[in-house]
Structure formats: structure tokens, C-alpha cells
Design a protein around this motif. Structure first.
Motif, PDB file in Angstrom:
ATOM      1  N   ARG A 142       0.830  -1.197   0.000  1.00  8.87           N
ATOM      2  CA  ARG A 142       0.000   0.000   0.000  1.00  8.87           C
ATOM      3  C   ARG A 142       0.868   1.251   0.000  1.00  8.87           C
ATOM      4  NH1 ARG A 142      -4.910  -0.957   4.139  1.00  8.87           N
ATOM      5  NH2 ARG A 142      -5.810   0.632   2.779  1.00  8.87           N
ATOM      6  N   ALA A 143       0.255   2.332  -0.438  1.00  7.37           N
ATOM      7  CA  ALA A 143       0.978   3.598  -0.490  1.00  7.37           C
ATOM      8  C   ALA A 143       1.051   4.239   0.885  1.00  7.37           C
ATOM      9  CB  ALA A 143       0.286   4.553  -1.473  1.00  7.37           C
ATOM     10  N   GLY A 144       2.174   4.828   1.177  1.00  5.42           N
ATOM     11  CA  GLY A 144       2.358   5.559   2.415  1.00  5.42           C
ATOM     12  C   GLY A 144       2.956   6.916   2.139  1.00  5.42           C
ATOM     13  N   TYR A 145       2.943   7.768   3.129  1.00 10.46           N
ATOM     14  CA  TYR A 145       3.471   9.120   2.949  1.00 10.46           C
ATOM     15  C   TYR A 145       4.249   9.532   4.187  1.00 10.46           C
ATOM     16  CZ  TYR A 145       3.673  14.140   2.084  1.00 10.46           C
ATOM     17  OH  TYR A 145       4.111  15.435   1.880  1.00 10.46           O
ATOM     18  N   LEU A 146       5.539   9.844   3.974  1.00  9.88           N
ATOM     19  CA  LEU A 146       6.366  10.372   5.053  1.00  9.88           C
ATOM     20  C   LEU A 146       6.292  11.885   4.995  1.00  9.88           C
ATOM     21  CD1 LEU A 146       8.443   9.821   7.326  1.00  9.88           C
ATOM     22  CD2 LEU A 146      10.232  10.165   5.594  1.00  9.88           C
ATOM     23  N   HIS A 147       5.836  12.491   6.068  1.00 12.37           N
ATOM     24  CA  HIS A 147       5.665  13.932   6.091  1.00 12.37           C
ATOM     25  C   HIS A 147       7.020  14.642   6.037  1.00 12.37           C
ATOM     26  CE1 HIS A 147       1.242  14.317   7.015  1.00 12.37           C
ATOM     27  NE2 HIS A 147       1.453  13.009   7.067  1.00 12.37           N
ATOM     28  N   PRO A 148       7.050  15.831   5.444  1.00 16.94           N
ATOM     29  CA  PRO A 148       8.316  16.541   5.245  1.00 16.94           C
ATOM     30  C   PRO A 148       9.133  16.724   6.519  1.00 16.94           C
ATOM     31  CG  PRO A 148       6.572  17.596   3.994  1.00 16.94           C
ATOM     32  CD  PRO A 148       5.916  16.550   4.835  1.00 16.94           C
ATOM     33  N   ARG A 149       8.479  16.857   7.649  1.00 13.44           N
ATOM     34  CA  ARG A 149       9.249  17.054   8.877  1.00 13.44           C
ATOM     35  C   ARG A 149       9.944  15.773   9.335  1.00 13.44           C
ATOM     36  NH1 ARG A 149       3.813  17.578  10.429  1.00 13.44           N
ATOM     37  NH2 ARG A 149       3.054  15.844  11.717  1.00 13.44           N
ATOM     38  N   GLY A 150       9.596  14.634   8.713  1.00 11.66           N
ATOM     39  CA  GLY A 150      10.320  13.396   8.948  1.00 11.66           C
ATOM     40  C   GLY A 150      10.007  12.669  10.229  1.00 11.66           C
ATOM     41  N   ASP A 151       8.875  13.004  10.872  1.00  9.96           N
ATOM     42  CA  ASP A 151       8.559  12.349  12.143  1.00  9.96           C
ATOM     43  C   ASP A 151       7.205  11.673  12.144  1.00  9.96           C
ATOM     44  OD1 ASP A 151       6.908  14.513  12.096  1.00  9.96           O
ATOM     45  OD2 ASP A 151       7.515  15.329  14.036  1.00  9.96           O
ATOM     46  N   GLU A 152       6.536  11.593  10.978  1.00 11.62           N
ATOM     47  CA  GLU A 152       5.208  10.995  10.910  1.00 11.62           C
ATOM     48  C   GLU A 152       5.034  10.257   9.592  1.00 11.62           C
ATOM     49  OE1 GLU A 152       1.500  12.912  12.585  1.00 11.62           O
ATOM     50  OE2 GLU A 152       1.073  13.077  10.444  1.00 11.62           O
ATOM     51  N   LEU A 153       4.561   9.017   9.694  1.00 13.70           N
ATOM     52  CA  LEU A 153       4.310   8.181   8.528  1.00 13.70           C
ATOM     53  C   LEU A 153       2.830   7.865   8.468  1.00 13.70           C
ATOM     54  CD1 LEU A 153       5.679   6.601   6.188  1.00 13.70           C
ATOM     55  CD2 LEU A 153       5.765   4.624   7.731  1.00 13.70           C
ATOM     56  N   GLU A 154       2.229   8.082   7.290  1.00 16.87           N
ATOM     57  CA  GLU A 154       0.788   7.907   7.125  1.00 16.87           C
ATOM     58  C   GLU A 154       0.501   6.802   6.121  1.00 16.87           C
ATOM     59  OE1 GLU A 154      -3.091  10.554   5.627  1.00 16.87           O
ATOM     60  OE2 GLU A 154      -1.142  11.508   5.988  1.00 16.87           O
ATOM     61  N   LEU A 155      -0.526   6.002   6.407  1.00 16.76           N
ATOM     62  CA  LEU A 155      -0.989   4.980   5.480  1.00 16.76           C
ATOM     63  C   LEU A 155      -2.111   5.570   4.644  1.00 16.76           C
ATOM     64  CD1 LEU A 155      -0.770   1.955   4.639  1.00 16.76           C
ATOM     65  CD2 LEU A 155      -2.603   1.500   6.281  1.00 16.76           C
ATOM     66  N   LEU A 156      -1.981   5.510   3.321  1.00 17.06           N
ATOM     67  CA  LEU A 156      -2.956   6.133   2.430  1.00 17.06           C
ATOM     68  C   LEU A 156      -3.993   5.113   1.942  1.00 17.06           C
ATOM     69  CD1 LEU A 156      -0.578   8.364   0.268  1.00 17.06           C
ATOM     70  CD2 LEU A 156      -1.670   8.882   2.466  1.00 17.06           C
ATOM     71  N   GLY A 157      -5.056   5.646   1.336  1.00 18.81           N
ATOM     72  CA  GLY A 157      -6.056   4.803   0.703  1.00 18.81           C
ATOM     73  C   GLY A 157      -7.206   4.380   1.582  1.00 18.81           C
ATOM     74  N   LEU A 158      -7.357   4.973   2.762  1.00 17.07           N
ATOM     75  CA  LEU A 158      -8.466   4.629   3.644  1.00 17.07           C
ATOM     76  C   LEU A 158      -9.673   5.515   3.351  1.00 17.07           C
ATOM     77  CD1 LEU A 158      -6.575   4.241   7.027  1.00 17.07           C
ATOM     78  CD2 LEU A 158      -7.079   2.488   5.315  1.00 17.07           C
TER      79      LEU A 158
END
Length: 356
Positions: free
Chosen positions: A299-315
Motif C-alpha cells: 500500500r501507499a504511504g506518505y512520510l511527512h516533510p518534517r520526517g517524524d510521521e508516517l501515514e498509510l494512504l487509501g483509507l
């Protein structure tokens, strides 16, 4: 009513209507919560916003069910109840277990007197956010020490201890059954109300609310049931954790159910390494990010620019992210990916009865 009950009732009435020692109380309004909280379908009235220090008064008594003899209540039917945990020890039997298991609530609430708006467990304290007749919010915190109870915080409101230097002012002696008023805390100028007591030896309880009188506070105090146990159920289950990490806290906010549900799961490694898993469901989530910069499993994920949060996409209608930074927290992006890769969501995020 016994002579003792009558004496307690009269003393509480006198104290509640008397003067407040402002020098020993610190109160401030806290503006919190998201914009959607302003559109609550539940008539929650004035949100709690207290930072309360100290409470003085006289002792009271309670039986092993947690009932206080001097309280009265006006029934208010519940709409949501967490799943029962019939095989778990209750607070009445094992008060030493309260706050030790993030998957359990070792107490319950009489559904005829208050309805659940959320629940939390772990890190020394167990809490429920409740709605009583008229829609006002009341929060009840239960812990094994005064410090455990006083450190409890809740999204959209802030109350409990003041800074650490002042938190030592709250001691076991302050959990004596006194109802206290504090300076006006709500936008309508209504006072705050707080009650601290010991329902059992080695167990400390605190109830806080804002309103024109202490009726709702007393209602919740009487609704406490220490001879029941429930699961800290959430629509999010973590099946994979980083090495040596453990689930330490579960928190569920159902104030806007069925429009929205908020879940926060805290994962710890040692005593100072922390990772927060946040699930936010909202019926109005549309047009959110669809293109990621990471892959989590398939699945696709997104690491936020600040580098401290990872999000799971497609929900659909939901956001699931892991906050693992800053680096001093000890967890890494790989740890966050492990947690998200093993995250399992309930089929229906808005039906607590179906959550595992």
C-alpha cells in the motif's frame, strides 16, 4: 439514610455552597478540540476546560460497587457501551490492577445514569468521558495513586495537575469526598466542579465537570461500578510492534459518533521511547492525499516533510498515521512502517459493539 449519611450530605452541601479558597486553586480555561467539535450532534454543553489543583474536605464512604450514599441522579440512557470483559478481574477484587492493562477498564458505569462518550486505559489510569441528562460532559478518572489520577489529560479539554512543581500539592488526604467549586470555567461563566474520593483502599477517583451545579458530578459518582470490567475496545488493532516495544495506552473518543471517531494508541519501549498511532475517522473526509512517497507492504504511504510521521494512504473517510519522532524518541521510520503494516481496522468504524 443513616445518621452518618445525613451528616456527610449536610457537610457536602455546606462546602459546595461556601466560599472557595482561591489561593489554593488554579483554574484556567483551555481552548481545545477540532473545528468539528463545534458541530457535535450530542448536546454536550460546555466542554470541560479545567486545570485544578487541590481539594479539601471531609471523608465519605462507599460500598464495593463504587456507589456513594449521598449522591442522587436523574437517569439518562446510554447509547454506547464498551464490550464486557467477563473473565477479567474487577477493581473491587483487584484494585492493584487499575491502569496496568491498556486493553481493560476494571470498572463500569451504570448505563441508566450516564452514556459513554469515550474511554481510556493504561499508564496508571483508567478514564471515561460521559454524557449525563441534559447532555453535559463529565470525566471520571480512576487510578492507584493520586499522581496517576491527577496526570490524566483528555483531548479537547485539559485538567488535572498543574506543572510538576505544583502537582505535589495533591495528596491522598485530598481524596476525601469533598465537592469543590472553582472559578468560572465555561464560556457562559459557569463554575467548574470537582470531586475526589477513595472508593476503596488503594484506589483513587476524580470526577470533573462544568455546570450550574454539582448534580452531574454527583450523578456520575453514583454511576461508578467497581464490580464490572470492560475492554478498552477500539476499531484499530495492532498486530505487529517494533522489537521490545509494548502497547501502553488506549484512548477512544466517541463524542461525535457516528460522524467521527478518534483513536490514539501509545506504544512504548523502555520508559522514554514513545510512538503514537492515531486513527481519525470523519464522514466528511474527502479529497485527501492519494499519492505517496513510501510503500508500506503493498500500500501507499506518505512520510511527512518534517520526517517524524508516517501515514498509510487509501483509507475511506479515515486517516491512519504513526508519529515516531523526533529522533530522541528512539523509534524510526522503519518502526512506524512495521506498526502500520500490521494495523487492522474494523469493518465498521462507527459501531463499537463490533470492535474486537
Amino acid at each position: 439514610m443513616t445518621e452518618l449519611d445525613q451528616r456527610i450530605s449536610e457537610t457536602l452541601r455546606e462546602r459546595a455552597e461556601g466560599l472557595v479558597d482561591i489561593d489554593r486553586l488554579t483554574v484556567r480555561a483551555v481552548v481545545g478540540g477540532r473545528a468539528r467539535r463545534r458541530r457535535r450532534r450530542v448536546g454536550v454543553g460546555v466542554a470541560l476546560g479545567l486545570v485544578v489543583v487541590l481539594g479539601l474536605g471531609v471523608p465519605t464512604v462507599a460500598d464495593h460497587s463504587g456507589r456513594l450514599p449521598w449522591t442522587s441522579a436523574e437517569p439518562s440512557p446510554a447509547t454506547v457501551v464498551p464490550p464486557r470483559a467477563p473473565t477479567a478481574a474487577t477493581a473491587a477484587l483487584r484494585p492493584d490492577l487499575v491502569g496496568t492493562d491498556p486493553t481493560l477498564l476494571h470498572f463500569g458505569i451504570d448505563p441508566a445514569r450516564a452514556g459513554y462518550l469515550g474511554w481510556e486505559a493504561g499508564q496508571g489510569v483508567e478514564s471515561v468521558r460521559l454524557a449525563v441528562s441534559g447532555g453535559r460532559q463529565v470525566v471520571l478518572d480512576l487510578g492507584r495513586t493520586p499522581a496517576d489520577v491527577e496526570q490524566a489529560l483528555h483531548e479537547g479539554m485539559s485538567y488535572g495537575t498543574a506543572p510538576d512543581a505544583e502537582s505535589e500539592l495533591v495528596t491522598a488526604a485530598d481524596f476525601d469526598g469533598t465537592v469543590r467549586t472553582v472559578a468560572p470555567a465555561g464560556p457562559g461563566g459557569e463554575p467548574g466542579w470537582i470531586l475526589r474520593w477513595q472508593p476503596l483502599a488503594g484506589l483513587y477517583a476524580r470526577v470533573t465537570t462544568v455546570g450550574p451545579n454539582d448534580r452531574d458530578l454527583r450523578t456520575v459518582a453514583q454511576a461508578l461500578r467497581l464490580d464490572e470490567a470492560y475492554r478498552c475496545a477500539t476499531p484499530l488493532r495492532l498486530t505487529a510492534l517494533p522489537p521490545d516495544a509494548r502497547l501502553a495506552r488506549c484512548a477512544v473518543n466517541l463524542v461525535d459518533l457516528p460522524d467521527s471517531v478518534d483513536v490514539l494508541l501509545t506504544v512504548l519501549r523502555g520508559e522514554d521511547q514513545r510512538l503514537d498511532v492515531r486513527l481519525e475517522y470523519h464522514a466528511e473526509f474527502v479529497g485527501r492525499r492519494t499519492e505517496g512517497n513510501r510503500t508500506i507492504g503493498d500500500r501507499a504511504g506518505y512520510l511527512h516533510p518534517r520526517g517524524d510521521e508516517l501515514e498509510l494512504l487509501g483509507l475511506t473517510g479515515a486517516r491512519l498515521a504513526v508519529r515516531f519522532g523526533p529522533p530522541r524518541r528512539g523509534f524510526t521510520e522503519a518502526d512506524a512502517a512495521t506498526v502500520l503494516g500490521g494495523a487492522v481496522l474494523a469493518d465498521d468504524l462507527t459501531r463499537p459493539a463490533t470492535w474486537d
